[in-house]
Design a protein around this motif. Structure first.
Motif, PDB file in Angstrom:
ATOM      1  N   TYR A 144     -11.375  -1.191 -11.419  1.00 39.35           N
ATOM      2  CA  TYR A 144     -10.681  -2.529 -10.906  1.00 39.35           C
ATOM      3  C   TYR A 144      -9.146  -2.728 -10.795  1.00 39.35           C
ATOM      4  CZ  TYR A 144      -9.928  -7.453  -9.874  1.00 39.35           C
ATOM      5  OH  TYR A 144      -9.608  -8.655  -9.725  1.00 39.35           O
ATOM      6  N   LEU A 145      -8.781  -2.505 -11.982  1.00 35.93           N
ATOM      7  CA  LEU A 145      -7.314  -2.520 -11.927  1.00 35.93           C
ATOM      8  C   LEU A 145      -6.430  -1.446 -10.994  1.00 35.93           C
ATOM      9  CD1 LEU A 145      -6.649  -3.296 -15.813  1.00 35.93           C
ATOM     10  CD2 LEU A 145      -6.657  -4.923 -13.994  1.00 35.93           C
ATOM     11  N   ARG A 146      -7.070  -0.334 -11.118  1.00 34.28           N
ATOM     12  CA  ARG A 146      -6.523   0.930 -10.118  1.00 34.28           C
ATOM     13  C   ARG A 146      -6.476   0.309  -8.597  1.00 34.28           C
ATOM     14  NH1 ARG A 146      -9.867   5.065 -11.208  1.00 34.28           N
ATOM     15  NH2 ARG A 146     -11.012   4.262  -9.375  1.00 34.28           N
ATOM     16  N   ASP A 147      -7.841  -0.274  -8.338  1.00 34.18           N
ATOM     17  CA  ASP A 147      -7.980  -0.690  -6.931  1.00 34.18           C
ATOM     18  C   ASP A 147      -6.914  -1.785  -6.758  1.00 34.18           C
ATOM     19  OD1 ASP A 147      -9.931   1.048  -7.006  1.00 34.18           O
ATOM     20  OD2 ASP A 147     -11.704  -0.144  -6.518  1.00 34.18           O
ATOM     21  N   ARG A 148      -6.869  -2.690  -7.500  1.00 37.18           N
ATOM     22  CA  ARG A 148      -5.941  -3.750  -7.430  1.00 37.18           C
ATOM     23  C   ARG A 148      -4.344  -3.524  -7.154  1.00 37.18           C
ATOM     24  NH1 ARG A 148      -6.057  -8.334  -5.878  1.00 37.18           N
ATOM     25  NH2 ARG A 148      -5.740 -10.285  -7.116  1.00 37.18           N
ATOM     26  N   MET A 149      -4.108  -2.288  -7.694  1.00 35.67           N
ATOM     27  CA  MET A 149      -2.772  -1.792  -7.475  1.00 35.67           C
ATOM     28  C   MET A 149      -2.624  -0.671  -6.270  1.00 35.67           C
ATOM     29  SD  MET A 149      -0.450  -3.045  -9.419  1.00 35.67           S
ATOM     30  CE  MET A 149       0.694  -1.829  -9.799  1.00 35.67           C
ATOM     31  N   ALA A 150      -3.843  -0.640  -5.603  1.00 32.75           N
ATOM     32  CA  ALA A 150      -3.730   0.250  -4.290  1.00 32.75           C
ATOM     33  C   ALA A 150      -2.799  -0.081  -3.475  1.00 32.75           C
ATOM     34  CB  ALA A 150      -5.324   0.625  -3.980  1.00 32.75           C
ATOM     35  N   ASP A 151      -2.740  -1.066  -3.312  1.00 31.46           N
ATOM     36  CA  ASP A 151      -1.620  -1.554  -2.190  1.00 31.46           C
ATOM     37  C   ASP A 151      -0.024  -1.872  -2.575  1.00 31.46           C
ATOM     38  OD1 ASP A 151      -2.059  -4.029  -3.450  1.00 31.46           O
ATOM     39  OD2 ASP A 151      -2.506  -5.014  -1.767  1.00 31.46           O
ATOM     40  N   PHE A 152       0.050  -1.519  -4.070  1.00 28.94           N
ATOM     41  CA  PHE A 152       1.218  -1.655  -4.604  1.00 28.94           C
ATOM     42  C   PHE A 152       2.354  -0.712  -3.774  1.00 28.94           C
ATOM     43  CE2 PHE A 152       4.526   0.126  -7.413  1.00 28.94           C
ATOM     44  CZ  PHE A 152       5.353  -0.974  -7.754  1.00 28.94           C
ATOM     45  N   ASP A 153       3.384  -1.164  -3.380  1.00 28.22           N
ATOM     46  CA  ASP A 153       4.536  -0.447  -2.663  1.00 28.22           C
ATOM     47  C   ASP A 153       5.681  -0.445  -3.550  1.00 28.22           C
ATOM     48  OD1 ASP A 153       6.200   0.588  -1.045  1.00 28.22           O
ATOM     49  OD2 ASP A 153       5.766  -0.695   0.700  1.00 28.22           O
ATOM     50  N   PRO A 154       6.236   0.768  -3.923  1.00 29.11           N
ATOM     51  CA  PRO A 154       7.188   0.815  -4.744  1.00 29.11           C
ATOM     52  C   PRO A 154       8.475   0.272  -3.916  1.00 29.11           C
ATOM     53  CG  PRO A 154       6.325   2.756  -4.602  1.00 29.11           C
ATOM     54  CD  PRO A 154       5.658   2.015  -3.821  1.00 29.11           C
ATOM     55  N   ALA A 155       8.514   0.372  -2.870  1.00 30.92           N
ATOM     56  CA  ALA A 155       9.636  -0.139  -1.937  1.00 30.92           C
ATOM     57  C   ALA A 155       9.434  -1.491  -1.325  1.00 30.92           C
ATOM     58  CB  ALA A 155       9.830   1.016  -0.823  1.00 30.92           C
ATOM     59  N   ARG A 156       8.588  -2.565  -1.659  1.00 33.48           N
ATOM     60  CA  ARG A 156       8.377  -3.499  -0.914  1.00 33.48           C
ATOM     61  C   ARG A 156       7.510  -4.643  -1.772  1.00 33.48           C
ATOM     62  NH1 ARG A 156      11.428  -5.666   2.500  1.00 33.48           N
ATOM     63  NH2 ARG A 156      10.530  -7.491   2.928  1.00 33.48           N
ATOM     64  N   ALA A 207       4.985  -7.714  -2.148  1.00 33.40           N
ATOM     65  CA  ALA A 207       3.861  -8.005  -1.556  1.00 33.40           C
ATOM     66  C   ALA A 207       4.175  -9.562  -1.074  1.00 33.40           C
ATOM     67  CB  ALA A 207       2.625  -8.102  -2.056  1.00 33.40           C
ATOM     68  N   THR A 208       3.344 -10.351  -0.233  1.00 32.41           N
ATOM     69  CA  THR A 208       3.724 -11.611  -0.085  1.00 32.41           C
ATOM     70  C   THR A 208       2.384 -12.511  -0.686  1.00 32.41           C
ATOM     71  OG1 THR A 208       4.463 -10.934   1.912  1.00 32.41           O
ATOM     72  CG2 THR A 208       4.044 -13.416   1.696  1.00 32.41           C
ATOM     73  N   SER A 209       2.756 -13.417  -1.588  1.00 36.32           N
ATOM     74  CA  SER A 209       1.767 -14.271  -2.241  1.00 36.32           C
ATOM     75  C   SER A 209       0.748 -15.144  -1.266  1.00 36.32           C
ATOM     76  CB  SER A 209       2.347 -15.269  -3.252  1.00 36.32           C
ATOM     77  OG  SER A 209       2.882 -14.568  -4.212  1.00 36.32           O
ATOM     78  N   VAL A 210       1.626 -15.597  -0.258  1.00 37.46           N
ATOM     79  CA  VAL A 210       0.567 -16.458   0.894  1.00 37.46           C
ATOM     80  C   VAL A 210      -0.401 -15.349   1.333  1.00 37.46           C
ATOM     81  CG1 VAL A 210       0.546 -17.749   2.930  1.00 37.46           C
ATOM     82  CG2 VAL A 210       2.478 -18.106   1.340  1.00 37.46           C
ATOM     83  N   GLY A 211      -1.649 -15.801   1.330  1.00 37.61           N
ATOM     84  CA  GLY A 211      -3.087 -14.667   1.571  1.00 37.61           C
ATOM     85  C   GLY A 211      -3.183 -13.753   0.868  1.00 37.61           C
ATOM     86  N   PHE A 212      -2.398 -13.565  -0.295  1.00 38.83           N
ATOM     87  CA  PHE A 212      -2.896 -12.540  -1.013  1.00 38.83           C
ATOM     88  C   PHE A 212      -4.087 -12.734  -1.858  1.00 38.83           C
ATOM     89  CE2 PHE A 212      -2.336  -9.612  -4.744  1.00 38.83           C
ATOM     90  CZ  PHE A 212      -1.821  -8.620  -4.212  1.00 38.83           C
ATOM     91  N   PRO A 213      -5.042 -11.758  -1.750  1.00 40.74           N
ATOM     92  CA  PRO A 213      -6.344 -12.218  -1.985  1.00 40.74           C
ATOM     93  C   PRO A 213      -6.692 -11.838  -3.346  1.00 40.74           C
ATOM     94  CG  PRO A 213      -6.134  -9.936  -1.123  1.00 40.74           C
ATOM     95  CD  PRO A 213      -4.730 -10.617  -1.027  1.00 40.74           C
ATOM     96  N   ALA A 214      -7.480 -12.699  -4.151  1.00 41.58           N
ATOM     97  CA  ALA A 214      -7.934 -12.365  -5.399  1.00 41.58           C
ATOM     98  C   ALA A 214      -8.857 -11.019  -5.303  1.00 41.58           C
ATOM     99  CB  ALA A 214      -8.932 -13.522  -6.056  1.00 41.58           C
ATOM    100  N   GLY A 215      -9.101 -10.251  -6.579  1.00 45.42           N
ATOM    101  CA  GLY A 215     -10.138  -9.236  -6.499  1.00 45.42           C
ATOM    102  C   GLY A 215     -11.717  -9.447  -6.547  1.00 45.42           C
ATOM    103  N   ASP A 216     -12.141  -8.632  -6.586  1.00 48.26           N
ATOM    104  CA  ASP A 216     -13.713  -8.804  -6.594  1.00 48.26           C
ATOM    105  C   ASP A 216     -14.214  -8.327  -7.937  1.00 48.26           C
ATOM    106  OD1 ASP A 216     -16.170  -9.329  -5.912  1.00 48.26           O
ATOM    107  OD2 ASP A 216     -16.510  -7.966  -4.339  1.00 48.26           O
ATOM    108  N   PRO A 217     -13.975  -8.978  -8.931  1.00 47.72           N
ATOM    109  CA  PRO A 217     -14.162  -8.100 -10.347  1.00 47.72           C
ATOM    110  C   PRO A 217     -15.979  -8.228 -10.469  1.00 47.72           C
ATOM    111  CG  PRO A 217     -13.229 -10.501 -10.812  1.00 47.72           C
ATOM    112  CD  PRO A 217     -13.303 -10.063  -9.068  1.00 47.72           C
ATOM    113  N   VAL A 218     -16.506  -9.215 -10.034  1.00 46.64           N
ATOM    114  CA  VAL A 218     -17.980  -9.384 -10.377  1.00 46.64           C
ATOM    115  C   VAL A 218     -18.799  -8.139  -9.709  1.00 46.64           C
ATOM    116  CG1 VAL A 218     -19.789 -10.882  -9.798  1.00 46.64           C
ATOM    117  CG2 VAL A 218     -17.732 -11.928  -9.818  1.00 46.64           C
ATOM    118  N   ALA A 219     -18.009  -7.542  -8.787  1.00 40.89           N
ATOM    119  CA  ALA A 219     -18.914  -6.378  -8.245  1.00 40.89           C
ATOM    120  C   ALA A 219     -18.791  -5.211  -9.056  1.00 40.89           C
ATOM    121  CB  ALA A 219     -18.229  -5.981  -6.631  1.00 40.89           C
TER     122      ALA A 219
END
Ligand code: DON
Length: 591
Positions: free
Chosen positions: A343-355, A357-369
Motif C-alpha cells: 500500500y505504501l509503495r503504491d501510495r508513492m507511485a506518483d511521487f515525482d522527485p522533481a515536482r 504534488a497538489t493537495s487540492v484533489g489529492f486522493p486518499a488511498g484505498d487501504p481497505v482493499a
C-alpha cells in the motif's frame, strides 16, 4: 548564557553548509533519566528511581508533578497516552484519552444553520471531555509499576508542590500573562492563575491550595476518588451549575484502556508507538515506510531533495489521516491496510522527485482493499476496572522505558477551573470533527470517522514512541504541537537513524511540517539554505517559515513542540538525554 539565549545564538549564528545544529552535548546518566518540560518534575521522577522505583513509577510522579508546575499542559484535567517498553520486551499502550460526555451530540458545535459556532468547542465547559489522566496513570502503575512505591508516595510530591508552592519561573510567568484573556473569563481560573488580576512575577511563590487538597484526596483515597469521590462531586456540580455536560455518571463510567502498541520497523530498528485513537502512530509508520526505500542518509538532512521527500510523505499520510482513523471502539480503522508495504509503495507511485504534488484533489488511498480485516484495532485483551500538550521520556536502570504525551489540548485547555478543585479542564472536544471539511484549532480537516458520539474518544496526533534495537530500548521520544507532533517524531527518528546525529543534534535541528491542507511547508527558521529553499520552490512548494525574533525570548521559546528525548548508547549503556530548548523550563535529570 541562559538556555534561551543559547538557543537564539544557535539559531542565529550557527549554520553553514548544512543548517545550524546547536553543538551541545547530551546529558549523561548511568542508571535512570527523565526528560520533561519542567526541571522540578524531572527531578521528582529521578528521585523515585533513586528510591527503587522503576520508569513507570517515575512516570506517575512526573505526570502528577507536571500538573502543578507546568499548568499550561501538565494536567489531571485532561488525558493522554503512554507507551511502555519493559526491559523484558513487553510493550503496552495505555490510552487515557478523554471521552465525550454522554449528553454530547454530533452537531453540538453547530448553529441552527449547520455552521460551526466559533469558540464553542474550544472555550468553556462545553469543550471539556471527561478527563482520563488520573485513571491512566493508575492503570500504568497497576500493570507495570515496580510495586516498591505506593500510589500515595508517588502523588505526594505533587501534592506538596501545590500546597506549599514553588517559585514561578520566567516562562511560567510569561505563559500565565499570555493566556490572561482566556483565564480571566472564568472565575476560579482568574483567582488561581492570575491571582485575581495581579499576575505572578518570576520568583514569586505559586501556591495552589485547592489543587493541593485535591491531590491529597487522590493520594489518600486512590485514583477512583477523582471519578467517584468528593473531587468527582465537585466537578459534576461545577458542570451542572455552568451549563457543562459532564455528569457524575460520566466520571464514574470513565475507563482507561490498555491497548497493544502499534509496531513497525525502520531500517532494522523496532518502533513501538501509539495506535488509534491516536492517528500519530499510523501516520508515523506510514511515513517511515514511505521514506525507507530512499537513501535518505546520502541526501543530507537539509537538502531540497530530502525536504521534498518529507513533504510528499507528509502530504500522503495526512491525507489518509483525514479519512480513516477514529476511536477504534466506534469505527473500524484499516490499520493493517494503511501500513501494508505494498500500500505504501503504491501510495508513492506518483511521487515525482522533481515536482510537488497538489493537495487540492489529492486522493486518499484505498487501504481497505489490502485485505484488512474489518475488526477494530485489537485491544490487548485485558479488561480493566478501572495549542496544550507535553511529553516526557523516562528510562530506568533496568532498561524499562516510558514515553508519555498528555494534554489539555489548547494552552490552559478550556480555560475553566472547576470550583473547589483547582483542576484546569481540557478542551479536547475540539479534536473531534465538529463538521466535515471545517478545520479545527490546528487547521486539521477531519472526516466522519472522527464524528462526536457519547463515550467516544476524539482522534489525536499524540505520538509517544519507543525505538528499540536488538531487543533493547534505544530511543524514547515524543512531542506536543498538535499535528506537528507526528512530523517532529518522524524527524527526530530520521535524524538519529539516517543522519547519525547525536540526540541533542536530532532534537535541536530545525523542523518542517506539511499536513496536506493547507498545502504549504511550515518550518522553523534556518531549516535549509537559501539555495535549497529556491530548489524547493522550483519544485512547486510554498514555504511558510515561522518568524524568529532573535532578541525576544518569548518568541523563541514558543517556537515549536519540544521533543523531550532520551537515547541509550548501545555500547556503553549510558542514558543520553536531550531536553528541548524550545521549552525553557525543560530539563533532563538523571543519576
Ligand atoms: O491530541 C491531540 O492531537 C491534540 N489535542 C494535541 C494538542 C497539542 O499538542 C497542543 N500543543 N501544543
Amino acid at each position: 548564557m541562559n538556555k534561551v539565549s543559547l538557543l537564539v545564538f544557535a539559531l542565529v549564528f550557527a549554520g553553514s553548509t548544512e543548517t545550524c545544529l546547536a553543538q551541545r552535548l547530551p546529558a549523561e546518566a548511568r542508571h535512570g533519566m527523565v526528560a520533561s518540560a519542567s526541571a522540578t518534575a524531572s527531578e521528582i521522577g529521578v528521585d523515585v528511581m533513586r528510591r527503587g522505583g522503576n520508569a513507570i513509577d517515575a512516570a506517575v510522579a512526573t505526570g502528577f508533578a507536571l500538573a502543578v508546575t507546568y499548568p499550561r499542559a501538565g494536567n489531571i484535567g485532561g488525558g493522554g497516552f503512554m507507551v511502555v517498553r519493559m526491559a523484558d520486551g513487553r510493550t503496552a499502550a495505555i490510552d487515557f484519552r478523554e471521552v465525550a460526555p454522554s449528553r454530547a451530540t454530533s452537531d453540538m458545535y453547530l448553529d441552527a444553520n449547520g455552521e460551526v459556532v466559533a469558540g464553542r468547542s474550544t472555550v468553556g465547559r462545553l469543550a471539556v471531555g471527561v478527563p482520563g489522566t488520573v485513571a491512566g496513570l493508575a492503570l500504568a502503575l497497576e500493570r507495570y509499576g515496580s510495586g516498591r512505591l505506593s500510589w500515595r508516595e508517588l502523588v505526594e510530591p505533587a501534592r506538596r508542590l501545590a500546597a506549599e508552592g514553588f517559585p514561578v519561573t520566567p516562562a511560567l510567568a510569561r505563559d500565565l500573562r499570555a493566556s490572561a484573556k482566556l483565564l480571566s473569563e472564568f472565575e476560579y481560573s482568574h483567582r488561581i492563575f492570575l491571582r485575581g488580576g495581579n499576575p505572578y512575577e518570576a520568583g514569586e511563590r505559586f501556591v495552589q491550595a485547592e489543587l493541593g487538597r485535591t491531590l491529597g484526596r487522590i493520594a489518600e483515597d486512590g485514583p477512583r476518588e477523582f471519578y467517584e469521590g468528593e473531587t468527582a462531586a465537585m466537578l459534576a456540580a461545577d458542570m451542572a451549575r455552568h451549563g457543562g455536560l459532564i455528569t457524575l455518571d460520566d466520571l464514574r463510567a470513565y475507563r482507561p484502556v490498555e491497548r497493544d502498541v502499534l509496531r513497525g520497523a525502520y531500517r532494522g530498528y523496532e518502533i513501538s508507538t501509539m495506535p488509534p485513537p491516536s492517528s500519530g502512530g499510523i501516520a508515523l509508520l506510514q511515513m517511515l515506510g514511505m521514506i525507507e526505500p530512499f537513501d535518505v542518509a546520502s541526501m543530507g538532512h537539509d537538502s531540497a531533495a530530502k525536504l521534498h521527500l518529507l513533504a510528499e510523505v507528509m502530504r500522503r499520510a495526512f491525507r489518509d489521516r483525514a479519512e480513516f482513523p477514529g476511536d477504534p471502539d466506534f469505527v473500524s480503522v484499516p490499520v493493517e491496510g494503511l501500513l501494508a508495504r505494498d500500500y505504501l509503495r503504491d501510495r508513492m507511485a506518483d511521487f515525482d522527485p522533481a515536482r510537488a504534488a497538489t493537495s487540492v484533489g489529492f486522493p486518499a488511498g484505498d487501504p481497505v482493499a489490502r485485505g484488512t480485516s474489518a475488526a477494530a484495532y485489537p485491544r490487548s485483551g485485558h479488561a480493566h476496572e478501572s495549542s496544550e500538550t507535553t511529553h516526557f521520556s523516562i528510562v530506568d536502570a533496568e532498561g524499562n522505558a516510558v514515553a508519555c504525551t498528555y494534554t489539555l489540548n489548547g494552552l490552559f485547555g478550556s480555560g475553566v477551573t472547576a470550583e473547589g478543585t483547582g483542576i484546569l479542564l481540557n478542551n479536547e472536544m475540539d479534536d473531534f470533527t465538529a463538521k466535515v471539511g471545517v478545520p479545527n484549532l490546528f487547521g486539521l480537516i477531519q472526516g466522519e470517522a472522527n464524528a462526536i458520539a457519547p463515550g467516544k474518544r476524539p482522534l489525536s496526533s499524540m505520538t509517544p514512541t519507543i525505538v528499540a534495537k536488538d531487543d533493547r530500548v534505544y530511543l524514547v521520544t515524543g512531542s506536543p504541537g498538535g499535528p506537528t507532533i507526528i512530523n517532529t517524531v518522524l524527524q527526530v527518528i530520521s535524524n538519529v537513524i539516517d543522519h547519525g546525529m547525536s540526540i541533542t543534534q536530532a532534537v535541536d535541528a530545525p523542523r518542517m511540517h506539511h499536513q496536506w491542507m493547507p498545502d504549504v511547508i511550515n518550518h522553523e527558521p534556518f531549516l535549509t539554505s537559501r539555495d535549497s529553499a529556491e530548489l524547493l520552490r522550483a519544485r512547486g512548494h510554498v514555504l511558510a517559515p515561522r518568524k524568529l525574533y532573535p532578541n525576544d525570548p518569548e518568541a523563541a521559546a514558543r517556537y515549536w513542540g519540544d521533543a523531550e528525548s532520551i537515547l541509550v548508547d548501545a555500547a556503553t549503556g549510558l542514558r543520553l538525554g536531550a531536553n528541548d530548548l524550545r521549552s525553557p523550563d525543560s530539563a533532563t535529570a538523571g543519576y
